[in-house]
Design an enzyme around this catalytic site. Structure first.
Site, PDB file in Angstrom:
ATOM      1  N   CYS A  75       0.822  -1.213   0.000  1.00  0.00           N
ATOM      2  CA  CYS A  75       0.000   0.000   0.000  1.00  0.00           C
ATOM      3  C   CYS A  75       0.855   1.263   0.000  1.00  0.00           C
ATOM      4  O   CYS A  75       0.487   2.272  -0.611  1.00  0.00           O
ATOM      5  CB  CYS A  75      -0.946  -0.003   1.195  1.00  0.00           C
ATOM      6  SG  CYS A  75      -2.146  -1.352   1.164  1.00  0.00           S
ATOM      7  N   THR A  76       1.989   1.225   0.667  1.00  0.00           N
ATOM      8  CA  THR A  76       2.879   2.381   0.680  1.00  0.00           C
ATOM      9  C   THR A  76       3.380   2.680  -0.728  1.00  0.00           C
ATOM     10  O   THR A  76       3.437   3.843  -1.151  1.00  0.00           O
ATOM     11  CB  THR A  76       4.054   2.137   1.645  1.00  0.00           C
ATOM     12  OG1 THR A  76       3.537   1.930   2.963  1.00  0.00           O
ATOM     13  CG2 THR A  76       5.003   3.324   1.651  1.00  0.00           C
TER      14      THR A  76
END
Length: 216
Positions: free
Chosen positions: A45-46
């Site tokens: 997700c980062t």
């Protein structure tokens, strides 16, 4: 019944790291990309939030607002953004919805109605919250993508799909496989050859049911 293409998106009020929003008011007359995530401070997700941040100028050129969603709180979102910006080298100027009670995730049919967040949860508990919704200015869903935990989203493809949606929005054309902005488009079957030539000028009849023309 789940959320489907051409449905009007649910309206909601929610907290974000940039303050409270009411979704339909926030959309205004823009296109919107809502991209959701199961938890802050997770590796895939980062990288995805970083990719969205790096495309800020592209979204702006297309009159498109982007908004993230994660099922952690505002304070976590603000702290996580520092990591996102450090990793991507780009400011993460878009808001992130704090969907701690899963209300928005359930409205958008990303989780079952009985879903909850157990104590000590991991991202696997809300793994299905890995979706992309592209929404047109009339507040209707135009595209839905859902990804598994192990596969990072390709935001170049999201951008390509957005270009296709904007090119065909309210116009009797479609885009072929692997289409890129500026390439020829397909004339809708609702038009006869004569009507197509009247509307678009020259058309290329490859098959009786496959006719192309220059993009506007």
């Amino acid at each position: 019944m789940g959320l489907r293409i051409n449905d009007i998106v649910p309206n909601f009020t929610a907290k974000t790291d940039q303050g409270s929003i009411t979704f339909h008011d926030w959309i205004g007359d823009s296109w919107v990309i809502l991209f959701s995530h199961p938890k802050d401070f997770t590796p895939v997700c980062t990288t995805e939030f970083g990719a969205v941040a790096q495309l800020a100028a592209e979204w702006e050129q297309r009159n498109t607002k982007v908004i993230g969603l994660s099922v952690d709180g505002v304070d976590e979102h603000k702290e996580w953004k520092s990591d996102i910006e450090s990793f991507s080298g780009a400011p993460a100027v878009f808001p992130i919805i704090a969907d701690e009670d899963l209300a928005v995730s359930k409205l958008f049919d990303m989780l079952s109605a009985e879903a909850y967040l157990p104590d000590g949860r991991t991202a696997a508990d809300s793994a299905s919250v890995r979706s992309v919704f592209i929404i047109s200015p009339d507040k209707k869903v135009q595209l839905i993508m859902t990804y598994p935990m192990s596969v990072g989203r390709n935001f170049a493809e999201v951008l390509r799909a957005l270009d296709g949606l904007q090119a065909t929005y309210g116009t009797p054309i479609a885009t072929p496989a692997n289409w890129e902005k500026g390439q020829d488009v397909i004339v809708a079957l609702s038009l006869t050859d004569e009507q197509a030539r009247e509307k678009f000028g020259e058309i290329d009849v490859k098959l009786p049911y496959l006719r192309t023309t220059k993009a506007a």
